[in-house]
Design an enzyme around this catalytic site. Structure first.
Site, PDB file in Angstrom:
ATOM      1  N   ASP A 102       0.906  -0.921   0.307  1.00  0.00           N
ATOM      2  CA  ASP A 102       0.021   0.029   0.626  1.00  0.00           C
ATOM      3  C   ASP A 102       1.118   1.123  -0.354  1.00  0.00           C
ATOM      4  OD1 ASP A 102      -0.946  -0.615   3.305  1.00  0.00           O
ATOM      5  OD2 ASP A 102       1.082   0.661   2.988  1.00  0.00           O
ATOM      6  N   HIS A 117       6.860  -7.845  -1.144  1.00  0.00           N
ATOM      7  CA  HIS A 117       5.465  -7.913  -2.634  1.00  0.00           C
ATOM      8  C   HIS A 117       5.212  -6.961  -3.330  1.00  0.00           C
ATOM      9  CE1 HIS A 117       4.436 -11.522   0.874  1.00  0.00           C
ATOM     10  NE2 HIS A 117       5.042 -11.926   0.333  1.00  0.00           N
TER      11      HIS A 117
HETATM   12  C1  BV8 Z   1       6.716 -18.135  -3.818  1.00  0.00           C
HETATM   13  C2  BV8 Z   1       0.073 -10.013  -3.146  1.00  0.00           C
HETATM   14  C3  BV8 Z   1       8.620 -19.811  -4.935  1.00  0.00           C
HETATM   15  C4  BV8 Z   1      -0.156  -8.656  -3.054  1.00  0.00           C
HETATM   16  C5  BV8 Z   1       0.023 -11.613  -1.600  1.00  0.00           C
HETATM   17  C6  BV8 Z   1       1.318 -23.587  -4.234  1.00  0.00           C
HETATM   18  C7  BV8 Z   1       1.886 -22.790  -5.319  1.00  0.00           C
HETATM   19  C8  BV8 Z   1       2.565 -22.115  -5.955  1.00  0.00           C
HETATM   20  C9  BV8 Z   1       2.795 -21.364  -4.616  1.00  0.00           C
HETATM   21  C10 BV8 Z   1       3.421 -22.064  -3.388  1.00  0.00           C
HETATM   22  C11 BV8 Z   1       1.921 -23.212  -3.465  1.00  0.00           C
HETATM   23  N1  BV8 Z   1       2.073 -23.287  -2.182  1.00  0.00           N
HETATM   24  C12 BV8 Z   1       3.075 -22.675  -0.983  1.00  0.00           C
HETATM   25  C13 BV8 Z   1       3.163 -21.888  -2.196  1.00  0.00           C
HETATM   26  C14 BV8 Z   1       4.337 -20.708  -1.849  1.00  0.00           C
HETATM   27  C15 BV8 Z   1       2.979 -19.400  -1.968  1.00  0.00           C
HETATM   28  C16 BV8 Z   1       2.643 -19.356  -0.220  1.00  0.00           C
HETATM   29  O1  BV8 Z   1       3.293 -18.930   0.720  1.00  0.00           O
HETATM   30  N2  BV8 Z   1       0.928 -19.966  -0.240  1.00  0.00           N
HETATM   31  C17 BV8 Z   1       0.866 -19.875   1.369  1.00  0.00           C
HETATM   32  C18 BV8 Z   1      -1.124 -19.028   1.230  1.00  0.00           C
HETATM   33  C19 BV8 Z   1       0.347 -21.180   1.966  1.00  0.00           C
HETATM   34  N3  BV8 Z   1       4.107 -17.993  -1.493  1.00  0.00           N
HETATM   35  C20 BV8 Z   1       4.139 -17.776  -3.134  1.00  0.00           C
HETATM   36  O2  BV8 Z   1       3.504 -18.088  -4.345  1.00  0.00           O
HETATM   37  C21 BV8 Z   1       5.366 -16.811  -3.255  1.00  0.00           C
HETATM   38  N4  BV8 Z   1       5.984 -17.268  -4.443  1.00  0.00           N
HETATM   39  O3  BV8 Z   1       7.365 -18.767  -3.078  1.00  0.00           O
HETATM   40  O4  BV8 Z   1       7.594 -17.907  -5.069  1.00  0.00           O
HETATM   41  C22 BV8 Z   1       7.257 -20.546  -5.307  1.00  0.00           C
HETATM   42  C23 BV8 Z   1       6.912 -20.446  -7.536  1.00  0.00           C
HETATM   43  C24 BV8 Z   1       6.201 -21.609  -7.829  1.00  0.00           C
HETATM   44  C25 BV8 Z   1       5.790 -22.222  -7.143  1.00  0.00           C
HETATM   45  C26 BV8 Z   1       6.204 -22.464  -5.574  1.00  0.00           C
HETATM   46  C27 BV8 Z   1       7.158 -21.770  -5.117  1.00  0.00           C
HETATM   47  C28 BV8 Z   1       5.113 -15.212  -3.108  1.00  0.00           C
HETATM   48  C29 BV8 Z   1       3.732 -14.756  -1.656  1.00  0.00           C
HETATM   49  C30 BV8 Z   1       3.473 -13.342  -2.239  1.00  0.00           C
HETATM   50  C31 BV8 Z   1       1.772 -13.433  -2.861  1.00  0.00           C
HETATM   51  N5  BV8 Z   1       1.613 -12.153  -2.414  1.00  0.00           N
HETATM   52  N6  BV8 Z   1      -0.345 -10.907  -1.860  1.00  0.00           N
HETATM   53  C32 BV8 Z   1      -1.651  -8.917  -2.965  1.00  0.00           C
HETATM   54  O5  BV8 Z   1      -1.904  -8.530  -3.965  1.00  0.00           O
HETATM   55  O6  BV8 Z   1      -2.464  -7.765  -2.515  1.00  0.00           O
HETATM   56  S1  BV8 Z   1      -0.445 -12.246  -0.758  1.00  0.00           S
HETATM   57  C33 BV8 Z   1      -0.625 -11.072   0.787  1.00  0.00           C
HETATM   58  O7  BV8 Z   1      -0.046 -12.454   1.798  1.00  0.00           O
HETATM   59  C34 BV8 Z   1      -0.065 -10.581   0.923  1.00  0.00           C
HETATM   60  O8  BV8 Z   1       0.768 -10.114   0.321  1.00  0.00           O
HETATM   61  C35 BV8 Z   1       0.043 -10.120   2.262  1.00  0.00           C
HETATM   62  O9  BV8 Z   1       1.138  -9.220   2.712  1.00  0.00           O
HETATM   63  C36 BV8 Z   1       0.486 -11.352   2.746  1.00  0.00           C
HETATM   64  C37 BV8 Z   1       0.693 -11.895   3.921  1.00  0.00           C
HETATM   65  O10 BV8 Z   1      -0.587 -12.077   4.848  1.00  0.00           O
HETATM   66  P1  BV8 Z   1      -0.172 -10.315   6.355  1.00  0.00           P
HETATM   67  O11 BV8 Z   1       0.345  -9.540   5.659  1.00  0.00           O
HETATM   68  O12 BV8 Z   1      -0.067 -11.289   7.479  1.00  0.00           O
HETATM   69  O13 BV8 Z   1      -2.485 -10.728   6.450  1.00  0.00           O
HETATM   70  P2  BV8 Z   1      -3.306 -11.534   6.837  1.00  0.00           P
HETATM   71  O14 BV8 Z   1      -4.685 -10.213   6.304  1.00  0.00           O
HETATM   72  O15 BV8 Z   1      -2.952 -12.840   6.588  1.00  0.00           O
HETATM   73  O16 BV8 Z   1      -3.031 -11.192   8.171  1.00  0.00           O
HETATM   74  C38 BV8 Z   1      -3.277 -10.119   9.063  1.00  0.00           C
HETATM   75  C39 BV8 Z   1      -3.143  -9.743  10.318  1.00  0.00           C
HETATM   76  O17 BV8 Z   1      -2.872  -8.651  11.121  1.00  0.00           O
HETATM   77  C40 BV8 Z   1      -3.297 -11.344  10.852  1.00  0.00           C
HETATM   78  O18 BV8 Z   1      -2.759 -12.053  11.690  1.00  0.00           O
HETATM   79  C41 BV8 Z   1      -4.502  -9.974  11.805  1.00  0.00           C
HETATM   80  O19 BV8 Z   1      -5.048 -10.432  13.305  1.00  0.00           O
HETATM   81  C42 BV8 Z   1      -3.591  -8.816  12.277  1.00  0.00           C
HETATM   82  N7  BV8 Z   1      -4.023  -7.542  12.348  1.00  0.00           N
HETATM   83  C43 BV8 Z   1      -5.714  -7.293  12.709  1.00  0.00           C
HETATM   84  N8  BV8 Z   1      -5.284  -6.154  12.229  1.00  0.00           N
HETATM   85  C44 BV8 Z   1      -5.004  -5.202  13.429  1.00  0.00           C
HETATM   86  C45 BV8 Z   1      -3.641  -6.766  13.379  1.00  0.00           C
HETATM   87  N9  BV8 Z   1      -2.381  -6.362  13.965  1.00  0.00           N
HETATM   88  C46 BV8 Z   1      -2.324  -4.907  14.244  1.00  0.00           C
HETATM   89  N10 BV8 Z   1      -2.630  -4.025  14.974  1.00  0.00           N
HETATM   90  C47 BV8 Z   1      -4.243  -4.253  14.316  1.00  0.00           C
HETATM   91  N11 BV8 Z   1      -4.650  -3.626  14.255  1.00  0.00           N
END
Ligand code: BV8
Length: 235
Positions: A102, A117
């Protein structure tokens, strides 16, 4: 000041790493990804935010990203972004690593933010690979002068992360004297691996999150709280 039993004062440290996720921007009005109202609950990333979707229908992907650009452009950095910027301005050896796209940390005054990211505010030509910043809302023109579509310069699922950013993050975590992790569910890799570089060195670590995460037990202090109030209390 003691915050939930944590008597750490951020000002006492010289090489803090702030590692942040979507929760950092929640109080600015930007939805997180996996919590209530999360982005991935409303949109299937396979349709709107991955390379295959872009190759299949770039206009549909751009429509989705224009909605997000407009939403983020209407939001302001919150107190947590400002505390991080103040900490970095006071000590340039402070590192700021984010999974967020953002740009709010930069708008709060942070420099050299490691955007693991990518960014909503960068685009790259899908043919020539040239990258440029662009803050237009909506993003126009959607095609480069070469005729190919501009692509959001965002790391989508299945995309490799920039190795330079990853190395910079690992270096910062290998040298820090304090890790402060804010607002991440720690489920997306390889970003979720990064805090382990600090855990392995035994430096103090703080997690700030209203909810427990799968790694809360690994932190010296896991503070149940919102980013703004908790970070301000530690500053
Ligand atoms: C990669 C882009 C090598 C931006 C995002 C199968 C096929 C392909 C890949 C994979 C696969 N299986 C696993 C993978 C790896 C995959 C992965 O990790 N998947 C997970 C889901 C299992 N990763 C990838 O693909 C990465 N690349 O590995 O390349 C590769 C290549 C091919 C095959 C294998 C490996 C790329 C990862 C990046 C993905 N991009 N988004 C967009 O489009 O918006 S994902 C998304 O998740 C965002 O980027 C985000 O930043 C990221 C992490 O999420 P969080 O920031 O933690 O957000 P979330 O909502 O989850 O949590 C928020 C937290 O805040 C909560 O805990 C909440 O309680 C808290 N909160 C709420 N309010 C508050 C607070 N905290 C404080 N104060 C508050 N007020």
């Amino acid at each position: 000041m003691d915050v939930n039993g944590c008597n750490i004062r951020l000002r006492d440290f010289n090489r803090i790493v702030f590692f942040t996720g979507a929760g950092l921007s929640a109080e600015s009005g930007i939805p997180t990804y996996r919590g209530r109202g999360g982005v991935w609950h409303q949109y299937n990333y396979e349709e709107f935010a991955c390379q295959m979707a872009f190759d299949r229908d770039p206009e549909k992907v751009w429509d989705f990203h224009d909605v997000r650009r407009a939403r983020v452009a209407a939001c302001e950095p919150n107190l947590a972004h400002r505390v991080i910027a103040e900490a970095q301005q006071g000590n340039p050896r402070t590192a700021v690593i984010t999974q967020n796209i953002d740009g709010l940390l930069q708008r709060a005054g942070c420099r050299s933010v490691v955007e693991l990211h990518g960014s909503l505010w960068r685009v790259r030509c899908s043919r020539e690979g040239i990258v440029r910043e662009d803050f237009s809302v909506p993003f126009r023109p959607r095609r480069c002068s070469c005729g190919a579509y501009w692509r959001p310069d965002i790391v989508w699922f299945g995309d490799m992360l920039d190795s330079g950013f990853l190395e910079a993050a690992m270096k910062a975590l290998s040298e820090c004297d304090l890790l402060v992790t804010i607002g991440t569910s720690a489920v997306v890799y390889p970003a979720a691996d990064l805090p382990h570089y600090a855990f392995a060195r035994g430096v103090p670590s703080i997690e700030i999150n209203p909810e427990l995460t799968i790694v809360s037990h690994l932190y010296t202090y896991s503070l149940r709280g919102k980013a703004s109030e908790t970070l301000a209390a530690l500053w």
